[in-house]
Write an enzyme that holds these catalytic residues in place. Structure first.
Site, PDB file in Angstrom:
ATOM      1  N   GLU A  65       0.816  -1.220   0.000  1.00  0.00           N
ATOM      2  CA  GLU A  65       0.000   0.000   0.000  1.00  0.00           C
ATOM      3  C   GLU A  65       0.851   1.272   0.000  1.00  0.00           C
ATOM      4  O   GLU A  65       0.525   2.251  -0.668  1.00  0.00           O
ATOM      5  CB  GLU A  65      -0.930  -0.010   1.222  1.00  0.00           C
ATOM      6  CG  GLU A  65      -1.979   1.074   1.173  1.00  0.00           C
ATOM      7  CD  GLU A  65      -3.058   0.869   2.236  1.00  0.00           C
ATOM      8  OE1 GLU A  65      -3.630  -0.242   2.289  1.00  0.00           O
ATOM      9  OE2 GLU A  65      -3.310   1.805   3.000  1.00  0.00           O
ATOM     10  N   ASP A  66       1.934   1.269   0.744  1.00  0.00           N
ATOM     11  CA  ASP A  66       2.666   2.526   0.983  1.00  0.00           C
ATOM     12  C   ASP A  66       4.089   2.575   0.431  1.00  0.00           C
ATOM     13  O   ASP A  66       4.783   3.575   0.624  1.00  0.00           O
ATOM     14  CB  ASP A  66       2.714   2.824   2.488  1.00  0.00           C
ATOM     15  CG  ASP A  66       1.332   3.137   3.048  1.00  0.00           C
ATOM     16  OD1 ASP A  66       0.484   3.607   2.271  1.00  0.00           O
ATOM     17  OD2 ASP A  66       1.095   2.894   4.237  1.00  0.00           O
TER      18      ASP A  66
END
Ligand code: ZN
Length: 172
Positions: A65-66
């Site tokens: 996600e990051d």
């Protein structure tokens, strides 16, 4: 058990490298990796989870996600089960509206596998504690309360019953 030990350290090392330039949003701007390590600790210590693949998934839970990490990368290093747990707790960033991504977390929560549900629960517990102890500098009280309300809705929708982590979340 040696095998699990290696897997966990490999995941910690990989996540530390991937998150190496990132900081948490709170005033103290702690290194990002503190968060996945805390999620893994909550699972092991407060939740009594002793499945090394679930602990590894917790350490890796924000990498896709990051950071630039891909599912294939995780698959080749950590195997299919760890990767699928990480994918289950990863927001679909192709959905641009943050409000919609948050709504989907509630809608999708009941369908999580047992391992992913525990990672999600520990993640929310860590975040809720952070919002209380070291909130993001630009968050109003209103925004913090809305966050807590939303996190509770996600946790209530997870297929986790009578687990010590549920009490840990409530206490938070
Ligand atoms: Zn997280």
């Amino acid at each position: 058990m040696i095998k699990g030990f290696k897997l966990i350290l490999k995941a910690a090392s990989f996540a530390a490298d991937k998150h190496r330039t990132q900081l948490r949003k709170g005033e103290e701007a702690t290194p990002y990796i503190n968060h996945p390590i805390e999620v893994a600790r909550i699972l092991a210590e407060e939740g009594g989870v002793d499945d090394p693949e679930v602990i590894a998934a917790a350490l890796l839970h924000d990498t896709i996600e990051d950071t630039e990490t891909t599912a294939d990368e995780l698959r080749s290093l950590f195997g299919e089960r760890v990767t699928s747990m990480v994918l289950e707790v990863t927001d679909d960033k192709s959905i641009k509206e943050k409000a919609e991504r948050k709504r989907l977390q509630i809608v999708n929560a009941p369908h999580k596998s047992p391992g992913a549900a525990l990672v999600k629960l520990a993640d929310k517990t860590s975040n809720v504690r952070d919002v209380g102890a070291r909130p993001a500098v630009d968050w109003s009280e209103q925004r913090r309360l809305e966050y807590l309300d939303w996190a509770k809705q996600v946790v209530d929708a997870l297929p986790v019953a009578n687990h010590p982590l549920k009490d840990a979340f409530k206490a938070s």
